[in-house]
Motif scaffolding. Structure first.
Motif, PDB file in Angstrom:
ATOM      1  N   ASN A   1      40.969  36.724  59.855  1.00  0.00           N
ATOM      2  CA  ASN A   1      41.950  35.949  58.777  1.00  0.00           C
ATOM      3  C   ASN A   1      42.847  36.770  57.358  1.00  0.00           C
ATOM      4  O   ASN A   1      44.334  37.344  57.862  1.00  0.00           O
ATOM      5  CB  ASN A   1      41.711  34.787  58.304  1.00  0.00           C
TER       6      ASN A   1
ATOM      7  N   LEU B   1      45.060  40.012  59.613  1.00  0.00           N
ATOM      8  CA  LEU B   1      46.404  38.874  59.942  1.00  0.00           C
ATOM      9  C   LEU B   1      46.903  38.689  58.764  1.00  0.00           C
ATOM     10  O   LEU B   1      48.075  38.162  58.608  1.00  0.00           O
ATOM     11  CB  LEU B   1      45.962  36.788  60.756  1.00  0.00           C
TER      12      LEU B   1
ATOM     13  N   HIS C   1      46.490  35.509  56.340  1.00  0.00           N
ATOM     14  CA  HIS C   1      46.483  34.703  56.080  1.00  0.00           C
ATOM     15  C   HIS C   1      45.300  34.351  54.528  1.00  0.00           C
ATOM     16  O   HIS C   1      45.137  33.276  54.439  1.00  0.00           O
ATOM     17  CB  HIS C   1      46.405  33.781  57.443  1.00  0.00           C
TER      18      HIS C   1
ATOM     19  N   ASP D   1      54.321  47.506  59.413  1.00  0.00           N
ATOM     20  CA  ASP D   1      54.255  46.030  59.804  1.00  0.00           C
ATOM     21  C   ASP D   1      54.510  45.951  61.732  1.00  0.00           C
ATOM     22  O   ASP D   1      55.187  45.615  61.670  1.00  0.00           O
ATOM     23  CB  ASP D   1      55.660  45.940  59.474  1.00  0.00           C
ATOM     24  N   PRO D   2      53.212  46.182  61.967  1.00  0.00           N
ATOM     25  CA  PRO D   2      53.372  45.585  63.535  1.00  0.00           C
ATOM     26  C   PRO D   2      53.563  44.469  63.838  1.00  0.00           C
ATOM     27  O   PRO D   2      53.063  43.577  63.207  1.00  0.00           O
ATOM     28  CB  PRO D   2      51.777  46.690  63.488  1.00  0.00           C
ATOM     29  N   ARG D   3      53.845  44.339  65.470  1.00  0.00           N
ATOM     30  CA  ARG D   3      53.997  42.907  65.561  1.00  0.00           C
ATOM     31  C   ARG D   3      52.486  41.977  65.640  1.00  0.00           C
ATOM     32  O   ARG D   3      51.482  43.033  66.820  1.00  0.00           O
ATOM     33  CB  ARG D   3      54.310  42.405  66.757  1.00  0.00           C
ATOM     34  N   LEU D   4      51.351  41.181  65.419  1.00  0.00           N
ATOM     35  CA  LEU D   4      50.148  41.377  65.478  1.00  0.00           C
ATOM     36  C   LEU D   4      50.320  39.395  66.467  1.00  0.00           C
ATOM     37  O   LEU D   4      51.280  38.570  66.087  1.00  0.00           O
ATOM     38  CB  LEU D   4      49.728  40.620  63.789  1.00  0.00           C
ATOM     39  N   GLY D   5      49.396  39.568  67.051  1.00  0.00           N
ATOM     40  CA  GLY D   5      49.176  37.919  68.155  1.00  0.00           C
ATOM     41  C   GLY D   5      47.683  37.649  67.580  1.00  0.00           C
ATOM     42  O   GLY D   5      46.883  38.627  67.165  1.00  0.00           O
ATOM     43  N   TYR D   6      47.947  36.690  67.299  1.00  0.00           N
ATOM     44  CA  TYR D   6      46.054  35.951  67.301  1.00  0.00           C
ATOM     45  C   TYR D   6      45.851  34.520  67.284  1.00  0.00           C
ATOM     46  O   TYR D   6      47.084  33.826  68.476  1.00  0.00           O
ATOM     47  CB  TYR D   6      46.258  35.317  65.837  1.00  0.00           C
TER      48      TYR D   6
ATOM     49  N   PHE E   1      44.188  31.204  67.816  1.00  0.00           N
ATOM     50  CA  PHE E   1      43.152  30.638  67.106  1.00  0.00           C
ATOM     51  C   PHE E   1      41.335  30.076  67.363  1.00  0.00           C
ATOM     52  O   PHE E   1      41.710  29.891  69.075  1.00  0.00           O
ATOM     53  CB  PHE E   1      43.811  29.592  66.965  1.00  0.00           C
TER      54      PHE E   1
ATOM     55  N   ASP F   1      40.800  27.910  67.686  1.00  0.00           N
ATOM     56  CA  ASP F   1      40.718  26.081  67.625  1.00  0.00           C
ATOM     57  C   ASP F   1      41.925  26.361  68.445  1.00  0.00           C
ATOM     58  O   ASP F   1      43.011  25.346  68.094  1.00  0.00           O
ATOM     59  CB  ASP F   1      40.537  25.017  66.801  1.00  0.00           C
TER      60      ASP F   1
ATOM     61  N   ALA G   1      46.762  24.412  68.215  1.00  0.00           N
ATOM     62  CA  ALA G   1      47.249  25.525  67.951  1.00  0.00           C
ATOM     63  C   ALA G   1      48.466  25.810  68.918  1.00  0.00           C
ATOM     64  O   ALA G   1      49.466  25.510  68.311  1.00  0.00           O
ATOM     65  CB  ALA G   1      46.446  27.358  67.326  1.00  0.00           C
TER      66      ALA G   1
ATOM     67  N   SER H   1      51.283  34.784  72.619  1.00  0.00           N
ATOM     68  CA  SER H   1      51.195  35.364  71.881  1.00  0.00           C
ATOM     69  C   SER H   1      51.126  37.068  72.127  1.00  0.00           C
ATOM     70  O   SER H   1      52.050  37.685  71.245  1.00  0.00           O
ATOM     71  CB  SER H   1      49.645  36.312  70.730  1.00  0.00           C
TER      72      SER H   1
END
Ligand SMILES: Nc1ncnc2c1ncn2[C@@H]1O[C@H](COP(=O)(O)OP(=O)(O)OP(=O)(O)O)[C@@H](O)[C@H]1O
Ligand SMILES: [Mg+2]
Lengths: 256, 256
Positions: B52, B55, B57, B71-76, B78, B80, B84, B146
């Protein structure tokens, strides 16, 4: 068990009690144990009902009540849903409004009746206002709860994919809140129906189901009184089950 | 593509009662472009918190995070993953959600969707809603959602924890293939040691909370790794080594 038997069984399970009650009513009426003033016979009641419909007498009442119901409930929906969602967005707003809203909902709207008379006079506006006030608190509260308790995880999904605040609201929060909003709309619907009839009885009017019931009572026309109760009950039943079936289709994900 | 490094990360949560919980403590880690790093640590040590923070958050109390591109593109993914997903959208629309909110045309979306669903390890009915998907299917949908944004860095939080053995194996093989084809930088949290070794270029061992890096173990097994490698001698050696280090570390922290 075949599908056909399954549906037959389901139907019988639901139908036996209402049918039994009607039969019991008929037998009780025929036995003449109960004064027909308290409980008119089923056949008298049904013919009174048929008379109300055949003569067209009831339609002006239905129309007037429906008008008050639709306008009153409609205003409550148009005002309540956006306002509630707005209040739900921010914890500070939510906490600030919570008491007033709970208070408004917990207070019987009929207690405000004299106030409405003073404010709106004795005609339609005061009855419509009663319906609106009775419904709007429940709608606001539920819409606010829906937004306030929207899934945190999905909010974070919105952040992850860089949704703007507006997008996040329209594409995620709204949908997350929808089941709870609809709970409010459904609860308010039943209440609005009650309040229409009560307001017509309390305030008096030329046309309206509540007024018609009151008239039947004043002249001790029990068959008509019972017929009106049945008609209103049927209307309420179909209004609610219609709502529920639309709800199930729209909010298909609820309960999972 | 983007690599990342974090330096001296600390995270301290303050409970509503005012108590301070230290979750990450002076944690430093670097992940090269296209590298597959698996993070292995005991329950509750702060693995999800670390992701987190990467990321963005969760704010680190101190320390820095730098990505090699801006500012790279992030995938996440979760932990749970089910909550999500958007239950009001079909599996297909869940996968395409980030593209749709980015205003990409339906034609382009369909094309990218078609490309991303080739060669999947398990079958999915794309018109089904998330609540009708199995654990593995829901997991796959959430990973694809993602991947479809072509992330430079993909953060995965115990994505395969709910899967049966066979599905788990399929997913491992598939994820390795994705990482090799797309050269996505992967940070994969796991508490399954086999999975961590199979996938990782490097396994990062975290201490019990507050987490810091106890040791980094390079896994120099050749790629693509077949599933059968998990039964091989060289795999067992590494596993035994990591296990020994892990037990020693847990033991030390217990006796403090
Ligand atoms: N927002 C928060 N506020 C307070 N404490 C938190 C918060 N988030 C996490 N924690 C605490 O931080 C610690 C680490 O949590 P975290 O979820 O990062 O652990 P984890 O390693 O991912 O565990 P698991 O293996 O169970 O997924 C836990 O003790 C948790 O209670
Ligand atoms: Mg976790």
């Amino acid at each position: 068990m075949t599908i056909r038997w399954y549906y037959l069984r389901e139907f019988l399970l639901r139908a036996w009690l209402p049918v039994g009650l009607l039969v019991g009513w008929h037998l009780l009426g025929a036995s003449q144990w109960v004064s027909p003033l308290l409980l008119p016979s089923l056949s008298d009641t049904l013919s009174a009902g048929v008379g109300l419909i055949a003569s067209g007498a009831i339609f002006s009442d239905l129309q007037s009540s429906a008008y008050r119901f639709v306008v009153g409930y409609g205003i409550a929906v148009i005002v309540g849903v956006p306002l509630g969602m707005l209040i739900g967005i921010h914890p500070v707003l939510h906490k600030s409004f919570e008491f007033v809203l709970e208070f408004g909902r917990a207070t019987p709207v009929t207690a405000f009746f004299p106030l409405f008379l003073l404010l709106f006079g004795i005609h339609d506006p005061s009855k419509i206002a009663m319906v609106t006030v009775a419904s709007v608190f429940i709608i606001i509260l539920n819409s606010a709860y829906g937004v306030y308790y929207a899934s945190r995880t999905r909010q974070r999904v919105g952040d992850l994919f860089r949704l703007s605040r507006l997008q996040r609201f329209v594409r995620i929060t709204f949908w997350d809140a929808l089941p709870q909003i609809v709970v409010g709309l459904r609860t308010a619907l039943s209440l609005a129906l009650i309040v229409v009839v009560v307001s017509e009885m309390l305030i008096g009017t030329e046309h309206g189901l509540g007024q018609r019931i009151f008239d039947a009572y004043t002249v001790s026309n029990s068959p008509e009184l019972y017929a009106l109760l049945l008609i209103i009950g049927v209307i309420g039943y179909f209004l609610n089950s219609g709502f529920v079936s639309v709800e199930k289709r729209v909010i298909h994900w609820k309960g999972y | 593509m983007a690599g990342l490094s974090c330096n001296g990360l600390s995270v301290v949560f303050t409970t509503p009662a005012g108590r301070e919980i230290r979750v990450l403590q002076d944690l430093s880690l670097s992940v090269a472009e296209g590298e597959f790093v698996t993070i292995f640590g005991p329950n509750g040590c702060g693995k999800s918190t670390l992701l987190n923070v990467l990321l963005g958050h969760t704010k680190a109390t101190s320390g820095t995070i730098t990505f090699t591109t801006q500012d790279p593109r992030l995938g996440y993914i979760f932990q749970d993953y089910r909550s999500a997903l958007m239950p009001w959208l079909t599996a297909r629309d869940n996968v395409c959600f980030p593209l749709s909110v980015a205003g990409i045309s339906e034609v382009d979306i369909q094309e990218r969707f078609g490309a991303i669903i080739t060669g999947l390890p398990i079958h999915i009915n794309w018109l089904a809603y998330p609540y009708h998907l199995s654990g593995g299917q829901a997991q796959l949908v959430s990973i694809l959602r993602s991947l479809i944004i072509e992330p430079e860095v993909l953060l995965l939080d115990e994505p395969f924890s709910a899967l049966d053995y066979q599905t788990n194996l399929y997913m491992l093989r598939w994820l390795q293939q994705i990482s090799m084809e797309r050269r996505v930088t992967m940070v994969f949290v796991s508490h399954q040691i086999d999975e961590a070794i199979f996938l990782g270029d490097k396994v990062v061992l975290l201490t019990p909370g507050p987490a810091t890096v106890s040791e980094e173990i390079r896994i120099d097994l050749q790629r693509p790794r077949g599933l059968s490698i998990m039964g091989s001698e060289s795999f067992r050696e590494r596993k035994e080594y990591i296990l020994a280090r892990f037990l020693k570390m847990v033991h030390e922290s217990d006796s403090v």
